[in-house]
Structure formats: C-alpha cells, structure tokens
Motif scaffolding. Structure first.
Motif, PDB file in Angstrom:
ATOM      1  N   TYR A   1      15.778   1.331  -1.803  1.00  0.00           N
ATOM      2  CA  TYR A   1      16.999   1.832  -1.177  1.00  0.00           C
ATOM      3  C   TYR A   1      18.203   1.402  -2.009  1.00  0.00           C
ATOM      4  CZ  TYR A   1      14.345   2.708   3.087  1.00  0.00           C
ATOM      5  OH  TYR A   1      13.445   3.182   4.003  1.00  0.00           O
ATOM      6  N   LEU A   2      19.084   2.348  -2.302  1.00  0.00           N
ATOM      7  CA  LEU A   2      20.324   2.017  -3.007  1.00  0.00           C
ATOM      8  C   LEU A   2      21.502   2.598  -2.231  1.00  0.00           C
ATOM      9  CD1 LEU A   2      19.252   2.841  -6.693  1.00  0.00           C
ATOM     10  CD2 LEU A   2      19.279   0.603  -5.589  1.00  0.00           C
ATOM     11  N   GLY A   3      22.610   1.867  -2.213  1.00  0.00           N
ATOM     12  CA  GLY A   3      23.766   2.406  -1.496  1.00  0.00           C
ATOM     13  C   GLY A   3      24.978   1.516  -1.619  1.00  0.00           C
ATOM     14  N   ASP A   4      25.961   1.839  -0.755  1.00  0.00           N
ATOM     15  CA  ASP A   4      27.177   1.024  -0.693  1.00  0.00           C
ATOM     16  C   ASP A   4      27.477   0.772   0.782  1.00  0.00           C
ATOM     17  OD1 ASP A   4      28.312   3.364   0.316  1.00  0.00           O
ATOM     18  OD2 ASP A   4      29.136   3.955  -1.626  1.00  0.00           O
TER      19      ASP A   4
ATOM     20  N   SER B   1      15.452   6.173  -2.034  1.00  0.00           N
ATOM     21  CA  SER B   1      16.482   6.896  -1.278  1.00  0.00           C
ATOM     22  C   SER B   1      17.836   6.368  -1.708  1.00  0.00           C
ATOM     23  CB  SER B   1      16.322   6.667   0.226  1.00  0.00           C
ATOM     24  OG  SER B   1      15.110   7.176   0.687  1.00  0.00           O
ATOM     25  N   LEU B   2      18.702   7.282  -2.119  1.00  0.00           N
ATOM     26  CA  LEU B   2      20.025   6.896  -2.625  1.00  0.00           C
ATOM     27  C   LEU B   2      21.100   7.441  -1.679  1.00  0.00           C
ATOM     28  CD1 LEU B   2      19.472   7.959  -6.372  1.00  0.00           C
ATOM     29  CD2 LEU B   2      18.527   6.011  -5.155  1.00  0.00           C
ATOM     30  N   PHE B   3      21.960   6.560  -1.205  1.00  0.00           N
ATOM     31  CA  PHE B   3      23.002   6.947  -0.245  1.00  0.00           C
ATOM     32  C   PHE B   3      24.365   6.484  -0.747  1.00  0.00           C
ATOM     33  CE2 PHE B   3      19.212   5.883   2.272  1.00  0.00           C
ATOM     34  CZ  PHE B   3      19.046   7.025   3.041  1.00  0.00           C
ATOM     35  N   GLY B   4      25.429   7.100  -0.223  1.00  0.00           N
ATOM     36  CA  GLY B   4      26.775   6.586  -0.462  1.00  0.00           C
ATOM     37  C   GLY B   4      27.612   7.468  -1.376  1.00  0.00           C
ATOM     38  N   HIS B   5      28.246   6.832  -2.375  1.00  0.00           N
ATOM     39  CA  HIS B   5      29.218   7.495  -3.244  1.00  0.00           C
ATOM     40  C   HIS B   5      28.520   8.548  -4.122  1.00  0.00           C
ATOM     41  CE1 HIS B   5      31.917   7.307  -6.973  1.00  0.00           C
ATOM     42  NE2 HIS B   5      32.644   7.870  -6.034  1.00  0.00           N
ATOM     43  N   ALA B   6      28.972   9.799  -4.026  1.00  0.00           N
ATOM     44  CA  ALA B   6      28.254  10.926  -4.650  1.00  0.00           C
ATOM     45  C   ALA B   6      28.069  10.749  -6.159  1.00  0.00           C
ATOM     46  CB  ALA B   6      29.020  12.221  -4.360  1.00  0.00           C
ATOM     47  N   GLN B   7      29.148  10.400  -6.844  1.00  0.00           N
ATOM     48  CA  GLN B   7      29.059  10.296  -8.309  1.00  0.00           C
ATOM     49  C   GLN B   7      28.132   9.133  -8.706  1.00  0.00           C
ATOM     50  OE1 GLN B   7      31.895  10.696  -6.494  1.00  0.00           O
ATOM     51  NE2 GLN B   7      33.167  12.289  -7.408  1.00  0.00           N
TER      52      GLN B   7
ATOM     53  N   ALA C   1      10.212  12.145  -5.888  1.00  0.00           N
ATOM     54  CA  ALA C   1      10.134  10.832  -5.219  1.00  0.00           C
ATOM     55  C   ALA C   1      11.516  10.262  -4.917  1.00  0.00           C
ATOM     56  CB  ALA C   1       9.359   9.851  -6.089  1.00  0.00           C
ATOM     57  N   ILE C   2      12.556  10.965  -5.390  1.00  0.00           N
ATOM     58  CA  ILE C   2      13.920  10.445  -5.196  1.00  0.00           C
ATOM     59  C   ILE C   2      14.684  11.346  -4.229  1.00  0.00           C
ATOM     60  CG2 ILE C   2      16.067   9.792  -6.341  1.00  0.00           C
ATOM     61  CD1 ILE C   2      14.503   9.556  -8.956  1.00  0.00           C
ATOM     62  N   SER C   3      15.114  10.786  -3.103  1.00  0.00           N
ATOM     63  CA  SER C   3      15.952  11.596  -2.205  1.00  0.00           C
ATOM     64  C   SER C   3      17.380  11.063  -2.254  1.00  0.00           C
ATOM     65  CB  SER C   3      15.406  11.598  -0.786  1.00  0.00           C
ATOM     66  OG  SER C   3      15.571  10.343  -0.217  1.00  0.00           O
ATOM     67  N   THR C   4      18.342  11.989  -2.179  1.00  0.00           N
ATOM     68  CA  THR C   4      19.749  11.604  -2.311  1.00  0.00           C
ATOM     69  C   THR C   4      20.547  12.134  -1.120  1.00  0.00           C
ATOM     70  OG1 THR C   4      20.232  13.603  -3.571  1.00  0.00           O
ATOM     71  CG2 THR C   4      19.658  11.664  -4.837  1.00  0.00           C
ATOM     72  N   LYS C   5      21.504  11.334  -0.674  1.00  0.00           N
ATOM     73  CA  LYS C   5      22.362  11.760   0.426  1.00  0.00           C
ATOM     74  C   LYS C   5      23.778  11.252   0.193  1.00  0.00           C
ATOM     75  CE  LYS C   5      21.184  12.643   5.157  1.00  0.00           C
ATOM     76  NZ  LYS C   5      20.595  12.131   6.367  1.00  0.00           N
TER      77      LYS C   5
END
Ligand SMILES: Cc1cc2nc3c(=O)[nH]c(=O)nc-3n(C[C@H](O)[C@H](O)[C@H](O)COP(=O)(O)OP(=O)(O)OC[C@H]3O[C@@H](n4cnc5c(N)ncnc54)[C@H](O)[C@@H]3O)c2cc1C
Length: 236
Positions: free
Chosen positions: A119-122, A197-203, A222-226
């Motif tokens: 999980y990656l995000g801000d 799964s990647l969430f948060g700041h679009a760029q 395997a990578i989902s982005t939101k």
C-alpha cells in the motif's frame, strides 16, 4: 461530481444519501480528525475502505472513505486529513457532536487484495488503507500488509497506531517525494509483493506506478491506482 447546480445536488443527495449524525469528533493530531457517525444502514452494507461523499455546501460534494464500520452496520468512522486549503477540509474541521449530515454511499466495489500487498499513499489515504488492511486481516488468504504513507512529521505518532506494518514517512515539500524515495530504497524487497494499491496525489501515483512497473517487476494488472487529489485541481 465535485460541483453541480443546487437542484441537481439536492436530487443526487436524495437519491444516494443516508442520514447520519456525528457521535464523536476528535482531532487525533494537528492535521487529522476522526469523525464517528451514526448512519442509516446501506442496503449493500457499509464497508471499510468504501468511497463516500458529503455535500459540503449547496453546490459542492467532496469524496471521503469509510475507515471503519461497526458490527451492526449503523456506525461508521471517517478519517479526515485536513491538509488542503479547500471547502471540504473547512467543512470537516467544523464537524461537531450532534451535527446532522448526509452520507452518499454509492455501491462502489472495494478493491480486493491477494497475497502480499503493498500500500502506498499520503495523508488523504490513511483512512482508506486502514479500512482495507483491517478488512483483509480477517481473511486468512492474505499475507501481511506493508507499504508506506507520507504525512506531516508532527502527525506521525498518531498514524503509527492506525497503520501497523506500514511505514509513516515525513512528507517533504514536494508531494510524493518521500514515498518515491522509500520505494527506490526498498526495491530489493519489492519482488516479494504480489500486488500494489496506490492512493492519494495523482501525479505521485503515476510516478510510483512507473517505478513499480519498470524497476520492481510488478505486472501491470497487479497495480491498482486511485487518485484522491491532484495539484492545481479541486475536488477530484
Ligand atoms: C474516492 C476518494 C476518497 C477519498 N477519501 C479521503 C479520506 O478518507 N480522507 C481524506 O482526508 N481525503 C480523502 N480524499 C481526498 C479529498 O477528497 C481531497 O483531499 C479533497 O480535495 C479535499 O477537499 P477540499 O475542499 O478541502 O480541497 P479542494 O478544494 O479539493 O482543493 C483545494 C486545494 O488543495 C489541494 N489539495 C486537495 N487535497 C489535498 C491534500 N490531501 N493534501 C494537499 N493538498 C490537497 C488541491 O490540489 C487544491 O489546490 C478522497 C478522495 C477521493 C477521490
């Protein structure tokens, strides 16, 4: 649907809205607020990690996420990152006990998680990630969650308890820089992930996805982005 004419906003709110009342509002750190809501049940059931919306003024909606749901399905918690200078953040910061609101609960699918998940995000994604990690923890097909979230350094100690197993990195001035650095530094370990799964700041998400595809060997599917917010845009 961040903004629309008032009449349409009212129709939308009536069609998808569920009445709710604030039962608790706690500033857990300088930029984070947890709000508990007693809410009408959703036909398909409220789910941790699910997208919701609030109408924050006559014409404007903002997206947030369910962080937790009680067993009866009539109480939800939302974690607000008060990191934007916008009407949604000001609306959330003013929520207090007893305040009646309407929660729009579309029946959005919650991303499923297979195997060892990154999980990656801000700050905007802490509630979502906590919700998804807790849901998955009850299913024994899933390995442990790991990953990294960047947030203002003064909020770190409050977030560590919310996201066990996830690194809380001090956010730099440039959004996404801390997480990108963390991925680069842990690339050797990245091969152990089945999905991300990647969430948060679009760029920042675009940059993280590129690194995972080209340097960590994760497959595209395997990578989902939101994306939750983008530089120079209001109310994604
Ligand atoms: C599906 C979905 C789920 C979401 N879930 C959550 C959630 O659970 N908790 C949560 O706190 N947020 C969540 N967000 C993000 C939240 O909707 C945005 O941060 C929103 O823009 C805040 O609205 P605002 O009116 O305060 O700022 P806006 O009027 O939208 O933006 C004002 C300015 O602030 C910038 N900005 C917006 N958000 C941020 C940010 N987080 N950090 C720094 N700058 C920002 C914008 O680029 C713009 O320049 C979610 C978004 C989506 C799409």
């Amino acid at each position: 649907m961040p903004s629309m004419p008032g009449l349409l906003a009212t129709i939308t709110e009536k069609s998808f809205g569920h009445r709710a009342a604030v039962t608790a509002a706690e500033r857990i750190s300088p930029h984070f607020l947890t709000v508990d809501l007693r809410v009408e049940p959703l036909k398909s059931g409220w789910k941790a990690g699910q997208d919701i919306q609030f109408r924050i003024d006559n014409n404007t909606f903002r997206h947030y996420s369910v962080m937790a749901v009680d067993e009866a399905g009539t109480a939800i918690s939302v974690l607000f990152h008060l990191g934007a200078d916008g009407p949604g953040s000001r609306w959330a910061a003013a929520l207090d006990v007893g305040r009646e609101v309407v929660v729009l609960g579309m029946n959005t699918p919650v991303p499923s998680r297979q195997g060892n998940h990154l999980y990656l995000g801000d700050g905007s994604a802490v509630g979502t990630i906590r919700g998804l990690v807790n849901r998955a923890a009850g299913q024994d097909t899933h390995g442990p969650a790991s990953g990294a979230v960047e947030a203002p350094v003064e909020d770190r100690s409050a977030l560590v308890d919310l996201l066990p197993g996830i690194e809380i990195l001090p956010a730099a001035t440039i959004p996404g820089a801390a997480v990108a650095e963390w991925i680069e530094a842990t690339l050797d370990e990245a091969v152990r992930y089945d999905a991300a799964s990647l969430f948060g700041h679009a760029q920042s998400i675009q940059r993280q996805r590129r690194i995972l595809l080209t340097r960590a060997g994760l497959a595209r599917k395997a990578i989902s982005t939101k994306p939750y917010w983008a530089t120079g845009k209001t109310g994604l």
